[in-house]
Design an enzyme around this catalytic site. Structure first.
Site, short mmCIF file in Angstrom:
data_model
loop_
_atom_site.label_atom_id
_atom_site.label_comp_id
_atom_site.label_asym_id
_atom_site.label_seq_id
_atom_site.Cartn_x
_atom_site.Cartn_y
_atom_site.Cartn_z
N SER A 348 0.72 -1.19 0.16
CA SER A 348 -0.09 0.08 0.16
C SER A 348 0.68 1.25 0.13
O SER A 348 2.02 1.47 0.50
CB SER A 348 -1.08 0.02 1.27
OG SER A 348 -1.76 -1.05 1.07
N HIS A 463 -7.29 0.08 6.13
CA HIS A 463 -6.96 -1.18 6.33
C HIS A 463 -7.01 -1.70 7.74
O HIS A 463 -7.58 -2.73 8.10
CB HIS A 463 -5.40 -1.63 5.88
CG HIS A 463 -5.33 -1.54 4.22
ND1 HIS A 463 -6.04 -2.34 3.51
CD2 HIS A 463 -4.83 -0.83 3.47
CE1 HIS A 463 -5.73 -2.23 2.24
NE2 HIS A 463 -4.99 -1.14 2.35
#
Length: 524
Positions: A348, A463
């Site tokens: 990410s 997340h």
């Protein structure tokens, strides 16, 4: 459109001066109608040239607003089904014919004039309180009277625009229209953040979240065999790692790769959100391994499903966490189809890191300068802090020269990182000094910097609230211009451990606890 034409469009994109931008003017008319309201800078697209010319239905330009406003009122108050369907269609068409200023004016009127009738609410509250008093004096007061007043009170607390939204939701094209309307509303809120507009936005967001519940969404694996119109949208909406050419697109949909999207029956052929997955032997540490390095491994050798890009396509659905349900559905599906895959992780970006760091260095440099200029022995400012460790300060001062001047380490680091050309990212002299400093500060940013008790970084917050943990940060994992400017080239692996997802999500929501590996903690 055929895939041959799609290839032509992608080649045209490669020839453009800025390959990371995908101009919608390159798309044919059919896709522009589906994407233009989402790709503009402020989410509002000027469609004033469309529909205004239809004077037979909406009148001259000067009367368009009044006609659309009356249509909105009729769509809210009409009772006959046949008339209502026509009126709702007219309102949708009329709304798109408005100028940006008139859309803003209409939404302001919707927020104020179609809000809760507070006078009626106050009167019903008085009635209810009167019944309470009567009930204490006379035990024979019928409970049915209470129920009737309570029912009326509940109904009066519903804003009038709820009727309009619910009718649009069941009307063909209405759900998509409502997402566009909310995108316009979000844009207006950046300029005019009034209580009535915030209430309207909050109410519409809640309704959209309910109508787009996981039970109503369809999970579809997007492949090269899908219609070219859908593949065009994947190219246009990809927000994390732009698709550079036709081979890049085909590779992301081919062997060793997966792409899944959430669709809604009311918005056919349009993914609301999609996720790209790479099947790998180990958790990748750089995006180059995923996008540009060697060909994918045979799928039967994969032990890791790596989520490397999640893109939301509808600005009007901002704040509605469809990705949470998408990730869990994809994990379940991949685990069922490929039992040998045991690790589910992400690679990410950290989009807020450099902005936070530069702001921190700038403010602390000013504090340090003020303290040097103060002759008294007064204590340091409450907001003053040592961003750098002594060893880091010394290492940075050894780099101080004409190209990166500074009276202290923070100023040297600030001057290096704020340079527009980002030469530091390719300097063999600077990188060994900057790596341990930036990696430590990045770990601090991810684990310790918070807003309202939650992670400051938007991707981290996404997340973590889904039940992931921070596993590893990777140096120079994204060497693209965007990656250097946003996160200093650093990327992070979040890991979804199936047995811990619910517990991690609950503890993060409850207390803001961020679960991280020992390796991340050791950097602090």
């Amino acid at each position: 459109m055929s895939k041959k034409n799609l290839a032509i469009l992608l080649r045209a994109r490669m020839r453009s001066s800025n390959p990371t931008k995908f101009s919608l003017s390159q798309f044919p008319k059919e896709i522009q109608s589906n994407t233009q309201e989402n790709r503009s800078g402020d989410h509002i697209v000027d469609n004033s040239n469309e529909g205004i010319g239809n004077s037979s239905k909406f009148g001259t330009t000067g009367r368009v607003y009044d006609v659309v406003r009356e249509t909105m009122h009729s769509a809210t108050s009409a009772s006959k089904t046949g008339v209502l369907d026509i009126t709702l269609s007219d309102f949708q068409e009329g709304y798109f014919s408005l100028s940006l200023e008139d859309r803003e004016k209409l939404l302001l009127e919707l927020a104020k004039e179609y809000d809760v009738n507070r006078e009626q609410v106050r009167e019903l509250i008085k009635q209810y309180l009167g019944l309470e008093k009567s009930a204490s004096d006379d035990k024979e007061v019928s409970s049915s009277v209470f129920y009737r007043v309570e029912r009326n009170l509940r109904h009066s607390l519903r804003p009038t625009y709820e009727v309009l939204f619910e009718r649009l939701n069941t009307h063909p094209g209405g759900l998509r229209f409502l997402s566009i309307l909310r995108a316009d509303l979000l844009s207006i809120l950046t300029k005019e953040n009034t209580p009535s507009l915030r209430t309207l936005d909050s109410f519409l967001k809640e309704k959209l979240g309910m109508w787009l519940s996981p039970a109503t969404l369809e999970l579809h694996q997007i492949t090269w065999d899908d219609p070219a119109s859908l593949l065009e949208k994947i190219v246009a909406y990809e927000a994390v790692h732009p698709i550079s050419n036709l081979l890049d697109l085909k590779r992301r949909l081919g062997i060793g790769r997966r792409c899944f999207g959430y669709f809604h029956p009311s918005i056919p052929g349009e993914p609301l959100i999609f996720i790209e997955v790479a099947l790998m032997e180990t958790v990748a540490q750089t995006i180059q391994e995923v996008l540009w390095d060697n060909p994918p491994i045979p799928e039967n050798q994969a032990t890791c499903a790596l989520f490397y890009s999640i893109s939301s396509t509808q600005p009007g659905l901002a704040g509605i966490n469809l990705g949470k349900f998408l990730i869990k559905r994809v994990i379940t599906l991949v685990k069922k189809d490929m039992p040998h895959v045991s690790t589910f992780a992400t690679l990410s970006p950290i989009p807020g890191f450099m902005q936070w760091l530069l702001s921190k260095l700038s403010s602390q440099s000013r504090f340090a300068e003020d303290e040097r200029g103060t002759q008294s022995n007064s204590p340091s400012s409450t907001f003053s802090e040592k961003v750098l460790l002594p060893g880091e300060e010394q290492a940075l001062m050894s780099l101080s020269d004409d190209s990166s001047p500074g009276s202290n380490g923070m100023e040297v680091l600030l001057n290096l990182l704020s340079a527009k050309d980002c030469d530091w990212a390719t300097s063999a002299r600077l990188l060994p000094v900057l790596e341990p400093i930036l990696m430590r500060l990045c770990a601090r940013y991810l684990l310790q910097e918070k807003k309202r008790g939650k992670a400051l970084d938007s991707v981290a917050n996404f997340h973590l609230q889904n039940g992931a943990m921070v596993e590893r940060i990777n140096w120079m994992a994204d060497r693209s211009e965007k990656g250097i400017h946003q996160s200093g080239g650093i990327m992070v692996n979040y890991v979804y451990r199936l047995e811990n997802i619910e517990d991690y999500a609950q503890s993060y929501f409850g207390s803001g606890k961020i679960h991280a590996s020992p390796g991340i903690h050791s950097r602090l």
